[in-house]
Design an enzyme around this catalytic site. Structure first.
Site, short mmCIF file in Angstrom:
data_model
loop_
_atom_site.label_atom_id
_atom_site.label_comp_id
_atom_site.label_asym_id
_atom_site.label_seq_id
_atom_site.Cartn_x
_atom_site.Cartn_y
_atom_site.Cartn_z
N GLU A 445 0.84 -1.20 0.00
CA GLU A 445 0.00 0.00 0.00
C GLU A 445 0.88 1.26 0.00
O GLU A 445 1.73 1.41 0.87
CB GLU A 445 -0.91 -0.01 1.23
N LEU A 474 -5.90 -2.17 -0.83
CA LEU A 474 -5.70 -2.10 0.61
C LEU A 474 -6.21 -3.40 1.22
O LEU A 474 -7.34 -3.49 1.70
CB LEU A 474 -6.46 -0.89 1.18
N GLU A 476 -4.15 -6.71 3.18
CA GLU A 476 -2.91 -7.42 3.51
C GLU A 476 -2.96 -8.90 3.11
O GLU A 476 -1.93 -9.49 2.77
CB GLU A 476 -2.62 -7.30 5.01
N GLN A 498 2.04 -2.35 5.86
CA GLN A 498 2.24 -0.95 6.23
C GLN A 498 2.50 -0.76 7.73
O GLN A 498 3.29 0.11 8.12
CB GLN A 498 1.04 -0.13 5.79
N HIS A 547 -0.81 1.89 15.05
CA HIS A 547 0.43 2.40 14.48
C HIS A 547 1.60 2.32 15.45
O HIS A 547 2.70 2.75 15.13
CB HIS A 547 0.22 3.85 14.02
#
Length: 755
Positions: A445, A474, A476, A498, A547
């Site tokens: 991505e 998008l 995985e 990502q 994240h």
């Protein structure tokens, strides 16, 4: 008729559906009174109006009988502990038509009810025996040519059937990936191991079609076709109307798939060889000529239950079982055989009994063969490692001209540049790798024009063009499915996930598929790849648990997976060289964890000190698998074992500890997290007066637990030790993240406790 040694027990006596289904065939043939057509030649239609000729029908019938009697044999010999698998293909024997109408060089990813397909595909090459090979697999014999006795699989290296275990839809993404790879090879000038007009075949059940992994594969296939990109995958949905005991609503598969604009739908009657053959042929030819994803809805049935342990009489009425068994495709094949005049009742029954005898004799032979009996035998194909060959490959430098082209000029080569930080050097190393391996592909991505969220892949698409560096949808699961497909076709995939948290959405593509292939194929098939993952915590001003994910346990739990985590730029380059060599030489699947918070880190102790920037290692330098980096090697007052963000944290804490406690501190950066180098850890621990294990992951199931185990088992269990870890919680947003993650002060506090 040959006696059948069925073992009937207790209240199920008289309700053994395998015995009844078997007897149904014999009685059907004995009682048949239909009209007989005059047989034509081998090339004449088996019945008027059929596209299937007489020779083809006879061979398909033989394949159906082989499949059926392998099932019957398994039910009998399982109770004698001579075979170890009873999920059968009975009712699905029509999939033999798919095998007949495709080539042995069309890669196949098969449903576990594919006995008919396998028996028929064995005809494609001379000298192969579908009965003996299958019997060896049922018996878990070391002589099994597919898996070496590790599992009952449908697989064959010469027949391009990549082994699958009892998979539920997880093989659909890699089938699509293989189809895309067949076409991608032409665009990058890669020589395929199969003909250029090959297609990928993938079979599955109607219940599996509802699985999220199946749906993502269908969506990605349509997404690909919508953009006019070739994706010659033949998805074969073998619809028997039931999943174990859960019924598929009538008409669901057809209504769900018939009108998808970019997934071309075909229907075929898999219960009738004469009627279904042309329908299957149409789907196969469409897929091969249009290069579009094709959905073949193959009508099947399921007789004899889901497996030998499924006593259907406990949850289905006798009347329903009678109705299902009446649809047995072998009864229709018997009718065709007799009405076409190709067989008499006597010759058909003789063929049936000869096939039974052949399957039982093969099974008894297989039972006498050796089985896996040592741990070494079991694990041999799981994680092959040839250190000398890997070292030679990692250090190989014979691509200087391509390097210069990738970087733009001699003067721009990275080893001629000043020291740089982690993100820059990963990007430089990727340029090097892609120059070294023209068959390598980098995708994920936002990795192309944007260069990734953190610009790590910036410039790669410009250097190597969109056929080798490209964005994906998008998803995985599909990213890792594509990676497996490219690997199947001899390429070197470098997929990017990502964020580490996103990997968990698609974990089974590595755990259940990519990393298991060498094991279940006895190292005949491999999925070499290096999966890059932006990982771990400590991002400033950004994050939350998606994240700032520090869950490495899910990766370390995957058998055979290599996991590495560099903390500095030069290590990142040399580790990447070794990982790609591991993939190329030993077929290994590697996870390359890139600490996000260290991507742009330039300073170590003070702002502007530039002490976390390093010179780029020249080509020819590589980091051996398992080798750690030691800071202040002579120090032994305190040894800190760590990795990733913990390295800079420990080095800063060491300065404080030395000033406050007067201790000399050694910091050990493990770098490789799976497999852990237990001998290295033990050796470093032996000379330590005190130990701190700093693991930025969570307290439970973290890397730290493995480090401590290595220390204790290495004989240093009495050495005073403290563990500094993250807490068992999700990572919150903003500054609150530092409340759950370990920091410099926590390391210093642990040292004080040891004092």
């Amino acid at each position: 008729m040959t006696a059948i040694p069925y073992s009937l027990t207790g209240r199920h006596k008289g309700f053994n559906r395998a015995e009844i289904v078997d007897q149904n065939f014999t009685e059907f043939v004995q009682l048949w009174q239909g009209e007989v057509h005059q047989p034509g030649g081998d090339d004449a239609p088996v019945l008027p109006g059929s596209e299937l000729n007489a020779r083809g029908f006879c061979e398909l019938l033989e394949s159906q009988l082989i499949s059926r009697h392998l099932d019957l044999m398994a039910r009998v010999l399982r109770v004698q502990n001579k075979v170890f698998y009873t999920i059968g293909s009975s009712g699905h024997e029509g999939n033999a038509m798919v095998a007949r109408l495709t080539r042995h060089t069309d890669p196949a990813f098969l449903h576990y009810r594919s006995g008919g397909f396998m028996a028929e595909r064995f005809r494609k090459l001379p000298g192969m025996d579908p009965v003996m090979d299958s019997a060896l697999s049922f018996a878990a014999s070391m002589d099994d040519p597919a898996s070496g006795g590790r599992h009952k699989v449908w697989g064959s290296k010469p027949l391009w059937v990549l082994p699958q275990t009892s998979t539920i839809a997880s093989h659909l993404p890699k089938a699509l990936g293989t189809a895309v790879a067949i076409e991608q090879a032409r665009r990058i000038g890669h020589t395929l191991p199969i003909p250029e007009d090959s297609i990928a075949i993938c079979s599955f059940g109607d219940a599996s079609s509802n699985h999220a992994t199946a749906q993502t594969a269908f969506n990605a296939a349509g997404w690909t076709a919508y953009q006019k990109l070739p994706a010659p995958v033949l998805y074969v949905c073998e619809d028997n109307g039931i999943g174990i005991s859960v019924r598929t609503p009538s008409g669901w598969v057809a209504n769900n798939f018939r009108h998808r604009a970019d997934l071309d739908y075909f229907y075929a009657d898999g219960l009738d060889l004469a009627g279904g053959y042309a329908q299957v042929q149409q789907a196969v030819e469409h897929c091969r000529t249009t290069r579009r994803p094709t959905f073949l809805h193959l009508r099947t049935t399921r007789v004899m239950g889901h497996a030998g342990t499924d006593f259907e009489i406990e949850w289905r009425s006798v009347e329903e079982l009678f109705a299902v068994e009446a649809t047995d495709p072998l009864l229709r094949s018997a009718e065709i055989a007799l009405s076409s005049g190709l067989y008499t009742k006597e010759s058909l029954l003789a063929l049936n009994e000869a096939t039974r005898k052949r399957c039982f004799e093969a099974a008894e032979d297989a039972d006498r063969r050796p089985r896996l009996s040592t741990l070494e035998q079991v694990m041999k194909p799981l994680a092959p490692y040839t250190p000398d060959a890997v070292k030679a490959e990692a250090e190989r430098v014979d691509y200087q001209e391509r390097r210069v082209a990738a970087f733009g000029s001699e003067e721009k080569l990275p080893e001629k540049q000043p020291p740089r930080h982690l993100a820059i050097q990963i990007g430089q190393a990727l340029h090097d790798i892609m120059a070294k391996y023209p068959e390598s592909l980098l995708f994920g991505e936002d990795v192309a024009q944007k260069g990734g969220v953190y610009t790590v892949t910036k410039g790669l698409q410009k250097a190597f063009k969109g056929s080798r560096v490209f964005n994906t949808l998008l998803d995985e699961t599909i990213i890792l499915g594509l990676a497996q497909g490219y690997a199947n076709m001899g390429m070197l995939p470098l997929p990017e996930i990502q964020y580490l948290a996103y990997f968990h959405n698609a974990c089974d593509q590595i755990r259940g598929e990519a990393a298991s292939l060498q094991f279940f194929s006895n190292d005949q098939y491999r999925n070499p790849m290096v999966m890059r993952v932006a990982s771990l915590g400590y991002q400033k001003g950004f994050g939350g648990h998606f994240h700032n994910d520090n869950s490495i346990a899910a990766l370390r739990d995957i058998p055979g997976l290599v996991v590495g985590c560099p903390s500095r730029g030069d290590d990142a380059a040399t580790m990447l060289r070794t990982m790609t060599a591991l993939a190329k030489v030993d077929g290994r699947v590697c996870a390359y964890l890139e600490p996000i918070a260290l991507y742009m880190t330039k300073d170590l102790y003070d702002a502007g000190d530039g002490q976390w920037q390093f010179a780029y290692p020249a080509p020819g330098e590589a980091m051996p698998l398992g080798e750690g980096r030691i800071y202040n090697e002579a120090a032994n007052d305190l040894v800190v074992f760590t990795f990733g963000n913990g390295v800079t944290m420990s080095l800063r804490a060491a300065r404080t500890i030395e000033a406050e406690l007067g201790w000399k501190v050694r910091v050990v950066d493990l770098r490789w997290l799976a497999p852990l180098n237990n001998a290295f850890i033990a050796a470093q621990a032996k000379s330590a007066k005190r130990i701190i294990v700093l693991d930025e992951g969570r307290r439970s199931a973290g890397v730290g637990e493995g480090i401590i185990t290595a220390i204790v088992e290495g004989g240093s269990g009495a050495t005073p030790l403290e563990r500094v870890v993250g807490e068992d919680t999700y990572t919150p947003l903003a500054g609150a993240a530092l409340l759950v993650l370990p920091g410099d002060a926590d390391v210093v506090a642990a040292a004080r406790k040891l004092a």
